[in-house]
Write a protein that holds these residues in place. Sequence first.
Motif: not given
Length: 537
Positions: A74-80, A126-131
């Motif tokens: 899964l591409e495009g997932v933002t981790f902090k 996990e702060t953001d990701g694909p819709d």
Amino acid sequence: MNKKWFSVSMILALIFSLLVPVGALSAVDNDNVYQRETGSLMIHKYSLEADEMDDGVEGNGEVEQFVPSDAEPLEGVTFKITRTHSFNPFTDEWSEDPGAPIEVITDSTGVALFGNLPLGRYMVEETDGPDFVNLNEDTYYVDIPMTNEEGTELNYDVHIFPKNDVIRGSVNLFKMDRYESALEGVKFALYKVVDDGEDQLINGELMTDAYGKIHVDELMYGDYYFIELEPANGYVGTGETMHSFSVESSGEVDPVWVTNYKIPEIDKQVNGGDSLEINREENFTYTLHIDLPGDIGSYNSFVISDQLDPMLHFEGVNFVEADGVDVESALSFDNTNNLLSWSATDFSALSGKSELIISFDASIMNDAEGAIENKGELEFENEYEVDGDVESDITTVTPTIGSIQVTKFAKDDDPETANPLDGAKFQLKDSEGNDVDGVHSGVNGVFNWDRLDYGTYYLHEVEAPDGYRLLTQPIEIIVGEGDGADGVDVEMNVFNSESDWELPATGGIGTSIFTAIGLALMVLALGLYLRRRNQMA
């Protein structure tokens, strides 16, 4: 000898440095034991169907871990990650030591690498990701270094394999009429919107069930729409209108409601029926009954027309009403070459009404013959730009035309064998005393009046044949059908008596003898009266 040991020592040092993982080395005691001061965290992100999310096993931080075969990177997932505690490898002590957040986005392989991390405990979010996937809202913690399951080794390069379930939604479409009754058997197609290409057909054979319902599940994240392909019989469809909805989270989305309204109908009557026989130039009434659709208020156009036959004359509009309310001003009337039309201009005045009635008069022209057919027509377009036209049944008006034939005979003649009397003259008048076609002399004792309207006529003899008495009273003739009528095509014989005396010559005895006889009778009567009175005295 010293050079040889020096070379061996250098080789061993090089091999040792290659075997040490990424991170700094520090001497901790005099026994030359080294500890790493940094480590790494590699996150391997996958997407998975929701019903397979429980198929995995608990992670152990190692690079080789079980990944379900259906999982997709899964591409495009933002981790902090944020350090909450630091670890001192030399004293084996943990201490609260918040650090600055670090963010990394997974690449095309689903990997987010946090390298050269100071040793410690890290909070992972996990702060953001694909819709199209559901974000993992859980917060979890990772220790660097991490002790293995056996408790025998420290892992300074930790690997974790979190997974996101793919959003799958479902939708219900309900097809109803204006009274919220289910419409079964309505065909729809379902499409998924594609931003940079042709929209994807999901299913082109969806049919509403007995409850007017279509259920579709397992829909991925995105925008969708239904297109109505075949409306219910007798209803106006919604055409190419997109009945849209969006799947933005797992579960059932709000239902899609589609309402159909019945095709408007038009009925035409003439004097309250479907046919009429009537005299020419006599007014009669056409009435148009139009069922208004429940969504008339949103229609784009609504036009009622009636093409009158050339043998008909338009006499004028009587009224235009909807549910008993005058709405003539809500329609624009036009009459061009006997084409009558009423075009709706104020749909708000028609909204909420169920029946429109238009009444107008017409008449048959004097030279018309035979049945005259006529019908009303309705053309419309609803708010979905679906158009249509319907026609009424045919109405028929027929001019009533009769005739009278009179044959003249002597009083005692047998019409079967005798010849008609010639020389008479007749005049025919209608019920109002109007002359019909002048005085007829006839041909060989036969008199004809054709193309007569139904009604009552009076035949006057204006001149008798020579030697025959003139008729003193007109003869009533009723042309038409039904009780009391003489028929449509009346044939009758008229008899004249002969004149059987001769008038005296001028200066002759004349009437003197009749006067003397009358006087004598009067004297006799007077004498009888006086005698009777004396006897009684």
